[in-house]
Design a protein around this motif. Structure first.
Motif, PDB file in Angstrom:
ATOM      1  N   UNK A 134       0.276  -1.270  -0.142  1.00  0.00           N
ATOM      2  CA  UNK A 134       0.545  -0.138   0.514  1.00  0.00           C
ATOM      3  C   UNK A 134       0.813   1.031   0.342  1.00  0.00           C
ATOM      4  N   UNK A 135       0.172   2.186  -0.515  1.00  0.00           N
ATOM      5  CA  UNK A 135       0.889   3.794  -0.738  1.00  0.00           C
ATOM      6  C   UNK A 135       1.541   4.165   0.292  1.00  0.00           C
ATOM      7  N   UNK A 191       8.076   2.568  -8.653  1.00  0.00           N
ATOM      8  CA  UNK A 191       7.503   2.111  -8.644  1.00  0.00           C
ATOM      9  C   UNK A 191       6.182   2.550  -7.792  1.00  0.00           C
ATOM     10  N   UNK A 192       4.442   2.074  -8.571  1.00  0.00           N
ATOM     11  CA  UNK A 192       3.620   3.246  -7.977  1.00  0.00           C
ATOM     12  C   UNK A 192       3.401   2.212  -6.327  1.00  0.00           C
ATOM     13  N   UNK A 193       2.469   2.253  -6.096  1.00  0.00           N
ATOM     14  CA  UNK A 193       1.480   1.618  -4.925  1.00  0.00           C
ATOM     15  C   UNK A 193      -0.230   1.514  -4.718  1.00  0.00           C
ATOM     16  N   UNK A 194      -0.533   1.086  -3.956  1.00  0.00           N
ATOM     17  CA  UNK A 194      -2.173   0.787  -4.274  1.00  0.00           C
ATOM     18  C   UNK A 194      -2.445   2.015  -2.555  1.00  0.00           C
ATOM     19  N   UNK A 195      -2.519   3.045  -3.424  1.00  0.00           N
ATOM     20  CA  UNK A 195      -3.074   4.480  -2.880  1.00  0.00           C
ATOM     21  C   UNK A 195      -4.521   3.877  -2.275  1.00  0.00           C
ATOM     22  N   UNK A 196      -4.910   3.940  -0.876  1.00  0.00           N
ATOM     23  CA  UNK A 196      -6.111   4.375  -0.516  1.00  0.00           C
ATOM     24  C   UNK A 196      -6.341   5.752  -0.061  1.00  0.00           C
ATOM     25  N   UNK A 197      -5.286   6.289  -0.174  1.00  0.00           N
ATOM     26  CA  UNK A 197      -5.616   7.410   0.642  1.00  0.00           C
ATOM     27  C   UNK A 197      -7.173   8.677   0.705  1.00  0.00           C
TER      28      UNK A 197
END
Length: 214
Positions: A134-135, A191-197
């Motif tokens: 996760x981000x 690299x990207x991560x999953x963003x739940x913000x």
């Protein structure tokens, strides 16, 4: 940094806290099996079929890891989970080559991940864990618990991740050391991560990955 917990075996319910960069977490998780006592040889190219898998006693006492952080002095139970740092998909007995194809889809999206073979892996099917960070460390409480679960499902739908839906609660998200039958990873720190913000804005699975939440 990715926060995670370890346990000394299936019967151990007292977590030990860790925090590592994702590339080091990948090395830590995939290196656990090297610290177990076995006599088989694995060359990195073949499905592991030696004594390591056959020794049920080793499997029963192998150390476990979890993307959950538990309360200080807490136990491995749902009430003591305070945050999650990754989503982990348990994919079992899929068509051979599924892990490589999933790796290619995640790589195309420039999404950090690691895919590691499990004890059910074989020469004819793919059984593996897909780990996506996760981000930011996602706190778990009554308001956010469903958001994490919904995000896991949404990302799986976007990337076609066929995983075991029978998994229990977050406290049961703990995993045996992997078998190296299948290993793919993308650990580039940029690299990207999953963003739940922006969870309250109900972001789409694409926004979760690309950080385009409104």
């Amino acid at each position: 940094m990715i926060k995670f917990s370890t346990f000394e075996g299936l019967q151990d319910t007292t977590p030990t806290r860790w925090a590592l960069p994702f590339d080091e977490l990948a090395g830590f998780v995939t290196g656990i099996h090297q610290r177990l006592e076995h006599e088989s040889v694995f060359d990195g190219n073949e499905i592991f079929t030696g004594q390591y898998r056959e020794h049920q006693d080793i499997k029963d006492h192998a150390p476990l890891w979890s993307p959950a952080t538990f309360r200080y002095a807490g136990k491995r139970c749902e009430a003591d989970v305070v945050s999650m740092s990754c989503v982990v998909y348990d994919c079992d007995k899929l068509p051979f080559g599924s892990s490589r194809k999933l790796h290619e889809r995640l790589l195309e999206a420039n999404l950090q991940h690691m895919i590691v073979g499990t004890w059910s892996d074989s020469k004819t099917t793919d059984s593996f864990h897909c780990v996506i960070p996760l981000d930011w460390e996602h706190p778990i409480n009554e308001k956010t618990h469903n958001g994490y679960s919904q995000a896991k499902k949404a990302v799986a739908e976007r990337f076609g991740i066929d995983y075991d839906l029978r998994a229990g609660g977050l406290s049961r998200a703990y995993f045996l050391p992997p078998i190296w039958g299948h290993y793919h990873a993308h650990t580039d720190p940029d690299a990207r991560r999953i963003d739940l913000s922006a969870e309250n804005a109900a972001p789409t699975s694409q926004q979760m990955v690309e950080g385009e939440s409104q």
